[in-house]
Design a protein around this motif. Structure first.
Motif, PDB file in Angstrom:
ATOM      1  N   LYS A 129      60.176  21.464  11.253  1.00 26.57           N
ATOM      2  CA  LYS A 129      59.342  22.429  12.126  1.00 26.57           C
ATOM      3  C   LYS A 129      57.986  21.704  12.359  1.00 26.57           C
ATOM      4  N   SER A 132      56.555  23.330  -0.292  1.00 30.17           N
ATOM      5  CA  SER A 132      56.992  24.182   0.864  1.00 30.17           C
ATOM      6  C   SER A 132      56.787  23.587   1.974  1.00 30.17           C
ATOM      7  N   ASN A 154      59.529  22.704   5.117  1.00 25.50           N
ATOM      8  CA  ASN A 154      59.370  23.016   6.621  1.00 25.50           C
ATOM      9  C   ASN A 154      58.857  22.152   7.380  1.00 25.50           C
ATOM     10  N   ASN A 155      58.436  20.871   7.206  1.00 25.95           N
ATOM     11  CA  ASN A 155      57.884  19.712   8.078  1.00 25.95           C
ATOM     12  C   ASN A 155      59.134  18.722   8.290  1.00 25.95           C
TER      13      ASN A 155
END
Length: 606
Positions: free
Chosen positions: A428, A418, A422-423
């Motif tokens: 983000k 996850s 995301n990263n």
């Protein structure tokens, strides 16, 4: 997709682009230099060890058994083609907007496919279902292979590492097959991937050449400022721990103090994250004089500290200090996870010494009988332990990041992939989350202690055997413990499975109550009543019911938190009301404010 606007790439600000590229170049240079220096060190101490996790043997056995049964493989292949054609038919019907449910659905807890495009766009609907179909098919093949009893652990390894591979290959982890990432990539002109590369390199640098995924904003929290803020004082310390006494919030308190023994695999403040979910603050508000052990984050100087040192310099030293601080000898005690294992060991040690200062004991998700120790068991065999011991002996301790990686693998989709999406793919920054900050605040383990624990408890399961282990010259026999005990475990615990923790209730000679809460190892324990979440199950026939499943069938369900149930139970052993006590005494003047200095030592810098 629901968004029907044309995907026109946005122009990236040239100055932002230049700054990002400069950051990437500088970080890449630093990481490369560090990796080169590490490689040079490794060449100086090159070993022939190529399979430290001892996985190869397990998969060789799997392949041999599959090849020995070609009819089974043929049947599995026919099943795959049948499912594949059914899937095409299903996708075609859904493309024509017929009211047809998907053949393969992710579990409710699986958040990888939550974006609407996975259901609404036929291409991504097919990709999702095709992945789920193959995942189920492969797992069924692997689980159908029967290993000999002496190789039962290899069966667990195969299933575990197969799941790791399947999780890694999920279409949500790749730009071209994740609709949300693909949309953002096109819309931003790839700026998200540039930011993701920057995040990736920063994680490599912070991990000193090893990928240390940033799960939360590490600068957003600091113990004593916005987490671990319950008022108190450090009143005692030795090489292994600081003892914190908390400031009362009531005019009167129970006569007998409450001693909490947390695990040293993690830091104690999981019990004191924020005021609204702090078990410590809640216990103080219930009128308990609360003491908590805050373990040191050890380095090579404490490499010779063994399990008996943790017993003597931990709970035993804390009992003496509590008497000096309050004038009261008897206490109620709580142990969490490994802290509970230590507490039970302490009770047996004290029973042999006819020391009755602990009048009740509470165990949070604690294994005493390691027969059913869950997936952690796959990391415990002679080959892996020998490799781990060699690493620990070289440094004098187990690096906290190693243990953190092990626990992370148990929940790879939530704690690895996850954040990968995301990263690194979405580009983000990690959000601020207190629980994940705590999870990232790793601790080391002294080599001698950790080797003893893994060998004698996890591998050989000697704690449950009378006099199976000896500490400070005393044989440890849990059957001699008559102290009333309250066990609480959780149904979804992946670290200490409740069926295994339940077996510990059968080892004591005193009265025992077992409570089974909802959720997992952390959320099921840190479940304050004001949240009104989950549930708990009770059954008064714990001592007479040896089988956990039998206990479960006749258990009574209660909604909400188990905390009030425990408060009512422990009140019987808490004694009369006395005037509230301030931290410390003339004999033990406070040393510093809570949470103290030991908890501030970090393994990996923010």
């Amino acid at each position: 997709m629901a968004n029907t606007q044309p995907l026109v790439p946005e122009l990236v600000d040239p100055q932002v682009l230049l700054t990002t590229l400069q950051d990437i170049f500088q970080t890449s240079h630093r990481v490369a230099q560090h990796l080169l220096s590490q490689q040079a060190e490794k060449m100086d101490r090159l070993t022939v060890e190529t399979d430290p996790l001892n996985v190869q043997e397990a998969f060789v056995q799997l392949n041999q058994k599959l090849l020995a049964n070609p009819s089974q493989l043929l049947q599995a292949g026919l099943v795959w083609w049948e499912e594949y054609f059914k899937l095409w038919e299903n996708i075609w019907q859904r493309t024509l907007q017929q009211d047809v449910a998907p053949l393969f659905k992710p579990a409710k807890s699986d958040r990888r496919f939550s974006h609407e495009a996975w259901d609404n766009v036929p291409l991504f609907d097919f990709i999702k279902q095709f992945y789920l179909m193959n995942t189920l098919w492969i797992q069924e093949i692997v689980s159908s292979v029967e290993f000999e009893e002496q190789h039962a652990k290899n069966a667990k390894k195969v299933e575990f590492y197969t799941r790791q591979l399947l999780d890694a290959l999920a279409p949500s982890n790749f730009v071209a097959t994740n609709p949300e990432v693909l949309y953002v990539t096109i819309k931003s002109g790839g700026a998200n991937l540039l930011s993701g590369l920057k995040n990736f390199l920063a994680d490599l640098e912070r991990g000193q050449g090893q990928l240390n995924i940033k799960m939360t904003d590490l600068a957003a929290f600091q113990p004593g400022k916005n987490i671990a803020v319950t008022a108190g004082k450090v009143i005692y310390q030795n090489e292994l721990m600081q003892l914190i006494q908390y400031t009362p919030t009531t005019e009167t308190v129970h006569q007998r103090p409450l001693l909490i023994v947390p695990p040293w695999i993690n830091k104690y403040y999981i019990l004191d994250l924020r005021e609204n979910n702090s078990f410590i603050k809640w216990a103080v508000d219930q009128g308990h004089t609360v003491f908590v052990i805050s373990w040191v984050n050890p380095d090579e100087r404490l490499s010779d500290k063994g399990f008996e040192n943790y017993l003597l310099e931990g709970p035993m030293a804390a009992l003496d200090a509590i008497e000096w601080a309050t004038g009261i000898k008897e206490v109620n005690a709580v142990g969490y996870c490994l802290g509970g294992t230590l507490l039970a060991t302490t009770l047996a040690y004290m029973a042999a010494k006819q020391d009755q200062r602990i009048v009740s004991a509470t165990f949070f998700t604690t294994l005493l009988d390691f027969t059913h120790s869950g997936e952690l068991d796959i990391f415990i065999d002679d080959e892996q332990l020998s490799a781990l011991e060699a690493t620990m002996n070289e440094k004098g301790y187990l690096d906290g990041s190693k243990m953190a990686t092990t626990f992370t693998l148990l929940r790879a989709n939530d704690l690895i992939w996850s954040f990968h999406v995301n990263n690194y793919l979405m580009g983000k920054e990690a959000s601020a989350f207190d629980l994940l900050y705590w999870n990232s605040d790793a601790t080391r383990m002294p080599a001698k202690m950790h080797s003893f624990y893994l060998r004698n408890m996890y591998q050989k399961n000697l704690l449950k055997q009378p006099n199976g282990i000896t500490l400070n010259g005393v044989g440890i026999d849990l059957s001699k413990v008559k102290t009333p005990a309250y066990f609480v475990s959780t149904q979804e615990d992946h670290i200490a499975p409740w069926e295994g923790t339940y077996q510990g209730t059968q080892l004591f000679d005193g009265p025992v109550k077992f409570v089974l809460g909802g959720s997992g190892h952390i959320a099921g324990i840190i479940n304050p009543p004001n949240k009104n979440k989950y549930f708990y199950l009770t059954n008064p026939k714990t001592k007479s019911t040896k089988n956990p499943e039998t206990w479960l069938k006749s258990a009574k369900k209660q909604e909400g938190s188990w905390w009030p149930d425990w408060a009512e139970w422990v009140r019987e052993y808490a004694g009369e009301s006395v005037p509230a006590r301030q931290p410390g005494s003339a004999q033990l003047p406070p040393l510093e404010d809570a949470p103290g200095s030991y908890v501030q030592v970090r393994v990996i810098p923010s």
